[in-house]
Design a protein around this motif. Structure first.
Motif, PDB file in Angstrom:
ATOM      1  N   ARG A 138       0.842  -1.209   0.000  1.00 30.52           N
ATOM      2  CA  ARG A 138       0.000   0.000   0.000  1.00 30.52           C
ATOM      3  C   ARG A 138       0.876   1.259   0.000  1.00 30.52           C
ATOM      4  N   ARG A 139       1.977   1.217   0.758  1.00 30.12           N
ATOM      5  CA  ARG A 139       2.891   2.360   0.808  1.00 30.12           C
ATOM      6  C   ARG A 139       3.496   2.627  -0.567  1.00 30.12           C
ATOM      7  N   ARG A 152       2.141   1.895  -3.508  1.00 29.03           N
ATOM      8  CA  ARG A 152       1.096   2.500  -4.351  1.00 29.03           C
ATOM      9  C   ARG A 152       0.885   3.963  -3.992  1.00 29.03           C
ATOM     10  N   ASP A 153       0.920   4.263  -2.697  1.00 31.29           N
ATOM     11  CA  ASP A 153       0.754   5.656  -2.255  1.00 31.29           C
ATOM     12  C   ASP A 153       1.915   6.528  -2.725  1.00 31.29           C
ATOM     13  N   ARG A 184       1.561   9.729  -5.025  1.00 31.92           N
ATOM     14  CA  ARG A 184       2.096  11.017  -4.571  1.00 31.92           C
ATOM     15  C   ARG A 184       3.046  11.604  -5.611  1.00 31.92           C
TER      16      ARG A 184
END
Length: 133
Positions: A78-79, A81-82, A86
Motif C-alpha cells: 500500500r505504501r 502505491r501511495d 504522490r
C-alpha cells in the motif's frame, strides 16, 4: 536537354552547399533538465506501481500466516502505491504538460527490486525539490 538538367542540378547543389546554414536555436539546459526531471519522476512512479503490483501478485501465491506478517506485507504494498500516486500528483503539479504526454512503457513485474525503487524515489524527490527552488 539532359545536359541542361544535369548542369541545373549541379548548380543547385553547389548553391545549396555554399549557402551558410542558419544557426538553429540550441536547446536550453533548463529545458533538458526539466525533461530529465520529469522523466525521473514518471519513472519512479511507474516503478513504485510495478513493485506494488508484483507484491500483490506474490501475496496471492505465498503463504503468510495471518496476523502481523501479512499486515506488514500489505502495508508495504500500500505504501508503494501511495508513493506512486504522490509522485504522479507532484509531477502534475510541477509539470502540468506531463498529463498530455504519452504513457511510459510498463515496467515488467519483478524487474525492479525494492532497493532500486527506493533509490529512484529518492532521485525523484531530490529532482522535485531542486525544481521548486
Amino acid at each position: 536537354m539532359i545536359a541542361r538538367l544535369l548542369t541545373g542540378s549541379l548548380v543547385f547543389a553547389l548553391a545549396a552547399c555554399a549557402t551558410p546554414v542558419a544557426d538553429a536555436p540550441s536547446p536550453e539546459a533548463p529545458a533538458e533538465e526539466v525533461t530529465a526531471c520529469r522523466d525521473i519522476v514518471r519513472s519512479a512512479a511507474m516503478q513504485a506501481y510495478s513493485l506494488a503490483r508484483y507484491r500483490d501478485d506474490q501475496r496471492a501465491v505465498i503463504l503468510l500466516p495471518a496476523g502481523k506478517a501479512a499486515a506488514e506485507y500489505e502495508a508495504e504494498s500500500r505504501r508503494l502505491r501511495d508513493e506512486g500516486a504522490r509522485l504522479m500528483a507532484a509531477l502534475e503539479t510541477a509539470y502540468p504538460q506531463a498529463a498530455a504526454m504519452p504513457p511510459m512503457p510498463a515496467v515488467p513485474p519483478g524487474s525492479v527490486t525494492e532497493a532500486q525503487v527506493v533509490t529512484r524515489i529518492a532521485e525523484a524527490e531530490a529532482c522535485l525539490a531542486g525544481g521548486e527552488k
